[in-house]
Design a protein around this motif. Structure first.
Motif, PDB file in Angstrom:
ATOM      1  N   ILE A 194       0.844  -1.204   0.000  1.00 32.69           N
ATOM      2  CA  ILE A 194       0.000   0.000   0.000  1.00 32.69           C
ATOM      3  C   ILE A 194       0.872   1.244   0.000  1.00 32.69           C
ATOM      4  CG2 ILE A 194      -1.797   1.274   1.207  1.00 32.69           C
ATOM      5  CD1 ILE A 194      -2.730  -1.370   2.429  1.00 32.69           C
ATOM      6  N   PHE A 195       1.896   1.262   0.872  1.00 38.49           N
ATOM      7  CA  PHE A 195       2.806   2.402   0.880  1.00 38.49           C
ATOM      8  C   PHE A 195       3.500   2.557  -0.475  1.00 38.49           C
ATOM      9  CE2 PHE A 195       2.915   1.927   5.652  1.00 38.49           C
ATOM     10  CZ  PHE A 195       2.414   3.193   5.925  1.00 38.49           C
ATOM     11  N   ALA A 196       3.899   1.441  -1.082  1.00 37.96           N
ATOM     12  CA  ALA A 196       4.560   1.499  -2.380  1.00 37.96           C
ATOM     13  C   ALA A 196       3.631   2.061  -3.451  1.00 37.96           C
ATOM     14  CB  ALA A 196       5.062   0.114  -2.782  1.00 37.96           C
ATOM     15  N   ALA A 197       2.362   1.652  -3.419  1.00 37.87           N
ATOM     16  CA  ALA A 197       1.397   2.148  -4.396  1.00 37.87           C
ATOM     17  C   ALA A 197       1.139   3.641  -4.211  1.00 37.87           C
ATOM     18  CB  ALA A 197       0.089   1.369  -4.276  1.00 37.87           C
ATOM     19  N   ILE A 198       1.072   4.095  -2.959  1.00 37.82           N
ATOM     20  CA  ILE A 198       0.907   5.524  -2.687  1.00 37.82           C
ATOM     21  C   ILE A 198       2.102   6.298  -3.216  1.00 37.82           C
ATOM     22  CG2 ILE A 198       0.792   7.265  -0.852  1.00 37.82           C
ATOM     23  CD1 ILE A 198      -0.775   5.183   0.808  1.00 37.82           C
ATOM     24  N   ALA A 199       3.294   5.776  -2.955  1.00 39.12           N
ATOM     25  CA  ALA A 199       4.523   6.450  -3.385  1.00 39.12           C
ATOM     26  C   ALA A 199       4.584   6.592  -4.903  1.00 39.12           C
ATOM     27  CB  ALA A 199       5.741   5.677  -2.887  1.00 39.12           C
ATOM     28  N   ALA A 200       3.982   5.663  -5.614  1.00 41.10           N
ATOM     29  CA  ALA A 200       4.066   5.659  -7.081  1.00 41.10           C
ATOM     30  C   ALA A 200       2.913   6.400  -7.745  1.00 41.10           C
ATOM     31  CB  ALA A 200       4.100   4.216  -7.587  1.00 41.10           C
ATOM     32  N   ASP A 201       1.978   6.904  -6.974  1.00 44.26           N
ATOM     33  CA  ASP A 201       0.789   7.546  -7.549  1.00 44.26           C
ATOM     34  C   ASP A 201       0.975   9.058  -7.612  1.00 44.26           C
ATOM     35  OD1 ASP A 201      -1.737   8.532  -8.201  1.00 44.26           O
ATOM     36  OD2 ASP A 201      -2.779   6.980  -7.061  1.00 44.26           O
ATOM     37  N   PRO A 202       1.119   9.641  -8.813  1.00 43.26           N
ATOM     38  CA  PRO A 202       1.363  11.076  -8.921  1.00 43.26           C
ATOM     39  C   PRO A 202       0.180  11.935  -8.503  1.00 43.26           C
ATOM     40  CG  PRO A 202       1.027  10.113 -11.096  1.00 43.26           C
ATOM     41  CD  PRO A 202       1.109   8.971 -10.128  1.00 43.26           C
ATOM     42  N   SER A 203      -1.003  11.343  -8.364  1.00 41.10           N
ATOM     43  CA  SER A 203      -2.165  12.133  -7.952  1.00 41.10           C
ATOM     44  C   SER A 203      -2.220  12.347  -6.443  1.00 41.10           C
ATOM     45  CB  SER A 203      -3.464  11.449  -8.411  1.00 41.10           C
ATOM     46  OG  SER A 203      -3.684  10.245  -7.703  1.00 41.10           O
ATOM     47  N   VAL A 204      -1.396  11.610  -5.696  1.00 42.20           N
ATOM     48  CA  VAL A 204      -1.358  11.742  -4.241  1.00 42.20           C
ATOM     49  C   VAL A 204      -0.528  12.966  -3.865  1.00 42.20           C
ATOM     50  CG1 VAL A 204      -0.526  10.654  -2.113  1.00 42.20           C
ATOM     51  CG2 VAL A 204      -1.673   9.280  -3.860  1.00 42.20           C
ATOM     52  N   PRO A 205      -0.968  13.755  -2.869  1.00 37.30           N
ATOM     53  CA  PRO A 205      -0.182  14.911  -2.439  1.00 37.30           C
ATOM     54  C   PRO A 205       1.263  14.537  -2.112  1.00 37.30           C
ATOM     55  CG  PRO A 205      -2.344  14.972  -1.427  1.00 37.30           C
ATOM     56  CD  PRO A 205      -2.247  13.645  -2.134  1.00 37.30           C
ATOM     57  N   ARG A 211       6.297  10.507   2.631  1.00 42.99           N
ATOM     58  CA  ARG A 211       6.260   9.609   3.784  1.00 42.99           C
ATOM     59  C   ARG A 211       6.159   8.160   3.326  1.00 42.99           C
ATOM     60  NH1 ARG A 211       2.735  13.527   5.837  1.00 42.99           N
ATOM     61  NH2 ARG A 211       0.880  12.224   5.546  1.00 42.99           N
ATOM     62  N   ALA A 212       5.341   7.931   2.299  1.00 41.76           N
ATOM     63  CA  ALA A 212       5.153   6.563   1.808  1.00 41.76           C
ATOM     64  C   ALA A 212       6.448   5.992   1.247  1.00 41.76           C
ATOM     65  CB  ALA A 212       4.062   6.547   0.736  1.00 41.76           C
ATOM     66  N   VAL A 213       7.209   6.810   0.537  1.00 42.69           N
ATOM     67  CA  VAL A 213       8.503   6.368   0.004  1.00 42.69           C
ATOM     68  C   VAL A 213       9.408   5.900   1.131  1.00 42.69           C
ATOM     69  CG1 VAL A 213      10.641   7.169  -1.073  1.00 42.69           C
ATOM     70  CG2 VAL A 213       8.454   7.758  -2.097  1.00 42.69           C
ATOM     71  N   GLN A 214       9.493   6.684   2.188  1.00 41.96           N
ATOM     72  CA  GLN A 214      10.411   6.369   3.279  1.00 41.96           C
ATOM     73  C   GLN A 214       9.966   5.115   4.033  1.00 41.96           C
ATOM     74  OE1 GLN A 214      11.757   9.736   5.665  1.00 41.96           O
ATOM     75  NE2 GLN A 214      11.002  11.141   4.115  1.00 41.96           N
ATOM     76  N   ILE A 215       8.658   4.988   4.287  1.00 43.78           N
ATOM     77  CA  ILE A 215       8.198   3.819   5.032  1.00 43.78           C
ATOM     78  C   ILE A 215       8.297   2.561   4.177  1.00 43.78           C
ATOM     79  CG2 ILE A 215       6.246   2.786   6.244  1.00 43.78           C
ATOM     80  CD1 ILE A 215       5.343   5.580   7.001  1.00 43.78           C
ATOM     81  N   ALA A 216       7.971   2.679   2.870  1.00 43.35           N
ATOM     82  CA  ALA A 216       8.111   1.523   1.985  1.00 43.35           C
ATOM     83  C   ALA A 216       9.563   1.058   1.959  1.00 43.35           C
ATOM     84  CB  ALA A 216       7.635   1.880   0.574  1.00 43.35           C
ATOM     85  N   ALA A 217      10.494   2.013   1.960  1.00 44.33           N
ATOM     86  CA  ALA A 217      11.904   1.649   1.968  1.00 44.33           C
ATOM     87  C   ALA A 217      12.279   0.925   3.256  1.00 44.33           C
ATOM     88  CB  ALA A 217      12.765   2.902   1.793  1.00 44.33           C
ATOM     89  N   LEU A 218      11.762   1.387   4.384  1.00 47.27           N
ATOM     90  CA  LEU A 218      12.030   0.709   5.649  1.00 47.27           C
ATOM     91  C   LEU A 218      11.482  -0.712   5.653  1.00 47.27           C
ATOM     92  CD1 LEU A 218      11.267   3.555   8.224  1.00 47.27           C
ATOM     93  CD2 LEU A 218      13.489   2.506   7.805  1.00 47.27           C
ATOM     94  N   LEU A 219      10.383  -0.897   4.933  1.00 44.72           N
ATOM     95  CA  LEU A 219       9.778  -2.221   4.854  1.00 44.72           C
ATOM     96  C   LEU A 219      10.418  -3.089   3.781  1.00 44.72           C
ATOM     97  CD1 LEU A 219       6.033  -1.179   5.233  1.00 44.72           C
ATOM     98  CD2 LEU A 219       7.374  -2.476   6.886  1.00 44.72           C
ATOM     99  N   GLY A 220      11.343  -2.506   3.033  1.00 43.51           N
ATOM    100  CA  GLY A 220      12.022  -3.268   1.994  1.00 43.51           C
ATOM    101  C   GLY A 220      11.174  -3.546   0.778  1.00 43.51           C
ATOM    102  N   VAL A 221      10.229  -2.631   0.477  1.00 41.57           N
ATOM    103  CA  VAL A 221       9.324  -2.819  -0.660  1.00 41.57           C
ATOM    104  C   VAL A 221       9.721  -1.867  -1.780  1.00 41.57           C
ATOM    105  CG1 VAL A 221       6.923  -2.714  -1.433  1.00 41.57           C
ATOM    106  CG2 VAL A 221       7.456  -3.473   0.882  1.00 41.57           C
ATOM    107  N   ASP A 222       9.720  -2.350  -2.999  1.00 44.99           N
ATOM    108  CA  ASP A 222      10.035  -1.529  -4.169  1.00 44.99           C
ATOM    109  C   ASP A 222       8.954  -0.482  -4.343  1.00 44.99           C
ATOM    110  OD1 ASP A 222      10.930  -0.467  -6.517  1.00 44.99           O
ATOM    111  OD2 ASP A 222      10.403  -2.194  -7.762  1.00 44.99           O
ATOM    112  N   ASN A 223       9.379   0.787  -4.581  1.00 43.02           N
ATOM    113  CA  ASN A 223       8.422   1.876  -4.731  1.00 43.02           C
ATOM    114  C   ASN A 223       7.884   1.986  -6.155  1.00 43.02           C
ATOM    115  OD1 ASN A 223       8.689   2.685  -2.068  1.00 43.02           O
ATOM    116  ND2 ASN A 223      10.454   3.951  -2.518  1.00 43.02           N
TER     117      ASN A 223
END
Length: 226
Positions: A194-205, A211-223
């Protein structure tokens, strides 16, 4: 309690997982809730102002003037001065003005750290079937934000799941809270995508995406290419 590690590699992995979990929850505690609460007043006032502008040509008059005056006071951080007029507007016979006033009062209460009052105001709007769906969705997001720490994770997930979908106008805000609820419930494997999908969505503020990029990285998920 975790079993003692059987070897040094297992021990290192266990420590790494604990550190990662602490980083994730520390990040959310430090930034997530604070940011959500800070924007409550601004979003609520903005929604009320837009609703008023949309109807001003047909509903001009004393009620509209009272709402505009209250919005001006809120914009100037004169929350106490704005409250009497907003309280009066919550009893208006016009649904739009009632909703705008309740959203604004909910934002004022949240700014004052009165989560119970804020949640009640937002819940009034979210549960009003006579209001436009965008206003009800906004109120549900705000209600969940101020209640997040007290709600069971599954309640957050169930409540916001319909809004936490790609293509939804609320994907960023709702998705972030749904993902955080999965983390709170000990399901990082559900939160990461979910964090990865948020990070990749240009329509999201951008603030939510960052924040999503950083948390996805902590979780080891590709953004997903970000």
């Amino acid at each position: 309690m975790a079993l003692p590690p059987q070897n040094s590699d297992a021990f290192i992995r266990e420590v790494d997982e604990e550190l990662r979990r602490d980083q994730i929850f520390g990040f959310w505690a430090r930034y997530g809730r604070t940011v959500l609460v800070v924007i409550l007043v601004g979003l609520a006032v903005f929604a009320g102002f837009l609703y008023w502008r949309h109807h001003q040509d047909q509903q001009a008059g004393l009620t509209g003037e009272k709402l505009q005056a209250a919005v001006d006071k809120l914009s100037a951080n004169r929350f106490t001065d704005a409250k009497p007029a907003l309280e009066e507007l919550t009893r208006s016979d016009r649904a739009g003005y009632r909703a705008a006033a309740r959203l604004a009062l909910g934002g004022v209460a949240a700014q004052a750290d009165d989560a119970r009052t804020a949640a009640a105001r937002f819940a009034e709007v979210a549960g009003d079937a006579g209001l436009p769906q965008p206003l009800r969705d906004l109120a549900l997001i705000r209600q969940t934000a101020v209640e997040f720490d007290q709600l069971p994770p599954q309640t957050v997930i169930t409540r916001l799941q319909p809004l936490a979908q790609k293509g939804s106008a609320w994907f960023g805000s709702a998705g972030e809270m749904v993902a955080a609820a999965h983390l709170k419930a000990g399901r990082p494997e559900a939160a990461g995508p979910i964090f990865a999908a948020i990070a990749a969505d240009p329509s999201v503020p951008e603030t939510i995406r960052t924040r999503a990029v950083q948390i996805a990285a902590l979780l080891g998920v590709d953004n997903q290419g970000r």
